[in-house]
Design a protein around this motif. Structure first.
Motif, short mmCIF file in Angstrom:
data_model
loop_
_atom_site.label_atom_id
_atom_site.label_comp_id
_atom_site.label_asym_id
_atom_site.label_seq_id
_atom_site.Cartn_x
_atom_site.Cartn_y
_atom_site.Cartn_z
N CYS A 68 0.81 -1.23 0.00
CA CYS A 68 0.00 0.00 0.00
C CYS A 68 0.84 1.28 0.00
O CYS A 68 0.28 2.37 0.01
CB CYS A 68 -0.96 0.01 1.18
N ARG A 69 2.17 1.12 0.03
CA ARG A 69 3.08 2.27 0.00
C ARG A 69 2.79 3.26 1.13
O ARG A 69 2.93 4.48 0.99
CB ARG A 69 3.03 2.98 -1.35
N SER A 70 2.39 2.72 2.25
CA SER A 70 2.13 3.50 3.46
C SER A 70 2.11 2.53 4.64
O SER A 70 2.29 1.32 4.45
CB SER A 70 0.80 4.25 3.37
N ILE A 71 1.91 3.05 5.85
CA ILE A 71 1.81 2.19 7.03
C ILE A 71 0.33 1.96 7.31
O ILE A 71 -0.39 2.87 7.73
CB ILE A 71 2.49 2.82 8.26
N SER A 72 -0.12 0.76 7.06
CA SER A 72 -1.50 0.37 7.32
C SER A 72 -1.50 -0.81 8.28
O SER A 72 -1.01 -1.89 7.94
CB SER A 72 -2.21 -0.02 6.01
N VAL A 73 -2.04 -0.61 9.48
CA VAL A 73 -2.04 -1.70 10.46
C VAL A 73 -2.92 -2.86 10.00
O VAL A 73 -2.64 -4.02 10.31
CB VAL A 73 -2.48 -1.21 11.86
N GLU A 74 -3.96 -2.54 9.23
CA GLU A 74 -4.80 -3.62 8.68
C GLU A 74 -4.01 -4.48 7.71
O GLU A 74 -4.10 -5.72 7.76
CB GLU A 74 -6.04 -3.03 7.98
N ASP A 75 -3.22 -3.84 6.84
CA ASP A 75 -2.41 -4.60 5.89
C ASP A 75 -1.34 -5.42 6.61
O ASP A 75 -1.04 -6.56 6.21
CB ASP A 75 -1.75 -3.66 4.88
N ILE A 76 -0.74 -4.85 7.65
CA ILE A 76 0.26 -5.60 8.42
C ILE A 76 -0.38 -6.83 9.04
O ILE A 76 0.17 -7.95 8.99
CB ILE A 76 0.91 -4.71 9.49
N LEU A 77 -1.55 -6.66 9.64
CA LEU A 77 -2.26 -7.80 10.25
C LEU A 77 -2.64 -8.84 9.20
O LEU A 77 -2.54 -10.05 9.45
CB LEU A 77 -3.50 -7.31 10.99
N ASP A 78 -3.05 -8.39 8.03
CA ASP A 78 -3.39 -9.34 6.95
C ASP A 78 -2.17 -10.17 6.55
O ASP A 78 -2.27 -11.39 6.35
CB ASP A 78 -3.93 -8.58 5.74
N MET A 79 -1.03 -9.50 6.42
CA MET A 79 0.19 -10.22 6.05
C MET A 79 0.63 -11.18 7.15
O MET A 79 1.06 -12.31 6.88
CB MET A 79 1.32 -9.22 5.75
N LEU A 80 0.52 -10.75 8.40
CA LEU A 80 0.86 -11.63 9.51
C LEU A 80 -0.07 -12.83 9.57
O LEU A 80 0.35 -13.95 9.90
CB LEU A 80 0.81 -10.85 10.83
#
Length: 301
Positions: free
Chosen positions: A64-76
């Protein structure tokens, strides 16, 4: 060397660090010859949760070229369930609070409520994910820098001292990458005072004085982990192998200490000065290598 080489050095330093420390954690006697080893289960160059979580955070930033906690959680979650960015397609280890946070997220908890706010779970899981966030946000305002690290830490470790340790580690990374000479404790103290965040100011003072009454042991405790990794690095700043050897000597969770210290040392010396044999021994998948290359290119832009 360019910033690209130092950024790549930090990422590979983190992974090499864990690969060196992974077979040696919790052992009572270190090998006579310091090197990268394997175990009876995992060959030389293997890594576990520390580098997988870091790589997942890096991949989320790429996405997402930014810091997204939702995206981090999805990747984790992809890592935990599907073995994303692991050595063999399986999540071979995960800290209890991380698995619980991911379960909470799957069950519909908002990201900032997923973490386990218990002292028994006040470990270094968030600290191990901080490197890519600090690298990506290094040129942003101090407000954005601190807030992004706070929010990313909360998804697994909402404790105030955990968030502050993550910011302190991030500021070390920022200082080296941008060749700044800022005193990170004073900088952060001024920030928290300006924002009137008294609880964070108090915690910051406690972290600073922690060493007066505690010895560094290289455990998963977030404050101990922060100071142990800083000590391992600061005592061998221009010697990558020496830095990791310092980290291993703490024992306990030396794989985590090696990851955190290795990232700092790799950032200091650059990718081209990392041991070629250790780089070549890493069990990095094509997917993981590709994510690293994308991240380095993203920061270059």
């Amino acid at each position: 060397m360019s910033n690209k080489d130092f950024v790549k050095g930090a990422i590979y330093g983190h992974i090499i660090g864990e690969a060196v420390g992974f077979p040696l954690k919790n052992i009572s006697v270190a090998p006579k010859h310091f090197d990268m080893y394997g175990t009876s289960t995992y060959p030389k160059g293997s890594y576990g949760d520390a580098s997988s979580m870091m790589l997942c955070t890096l991949a989320a930033i790429n996405e997402c070229r930014s810091i997204s906690v939702e995206d981090i959680l999805d990747m984790l979650q992809d890592w935990y369930v599907g073995g994303f960015l692991t050595i063999d397609g399986d999540c071979i280890e995960i800290k209890t609070n991380v698995s619980q946070a991911l379960t909470n997220y799957t069950n519909g908890f908002p990201p900032d409520r997923c973490g386990i706010n218990e002292e028994s779970q006040n470990n270094n899981a968030a600290l191990l994910r901080t490197l890519p966030i600090a690298l990506f946000c290094s040129c942003k305002s101090i407000d954005d820098f601190v807030e992004n690290i706070h929010q990313a830490a909360k998804i697994t470790n909402p404790q105030h001292d955990n968030q502050v340790c993550c910011v302190l580690y991030g500021l070390l990374v920022r200082n080296m990458l941008l060749d700044k000479k800022e005193k990170i404790f004073e900088l952060l103290e001024d920030y928290y005072k300006t924002k009137k965040q008294k609880e964070y100011s108090l915690v910051l003072k406690n972290i600073l004085t922690w060493r007066n009454s505690n010895s560094m042991k290289g455990t998963e405790n977030v404050i101990d982990s922060f100071w142990s990794s800083w000590s391992a690095f600061s005592n061998s700043q221009d010697n990558f192998s020496g830095c990791l050897e310092n980290a291993v000597k703490f024992g306990n969770s030396c794989d985590d200490t090696c990851s955190l210290a290795g990232a700092l040392s790799g950032l200091r010396v650059g990718f081209n000065n990392l041991p070629e044999e250790w780089i070549g021994s890493l069990r990095l998948s094509f997917e993981a290598s590709d994510e690293i290359d994308k991240f380095v290119a993203l920061l270059k832009n």
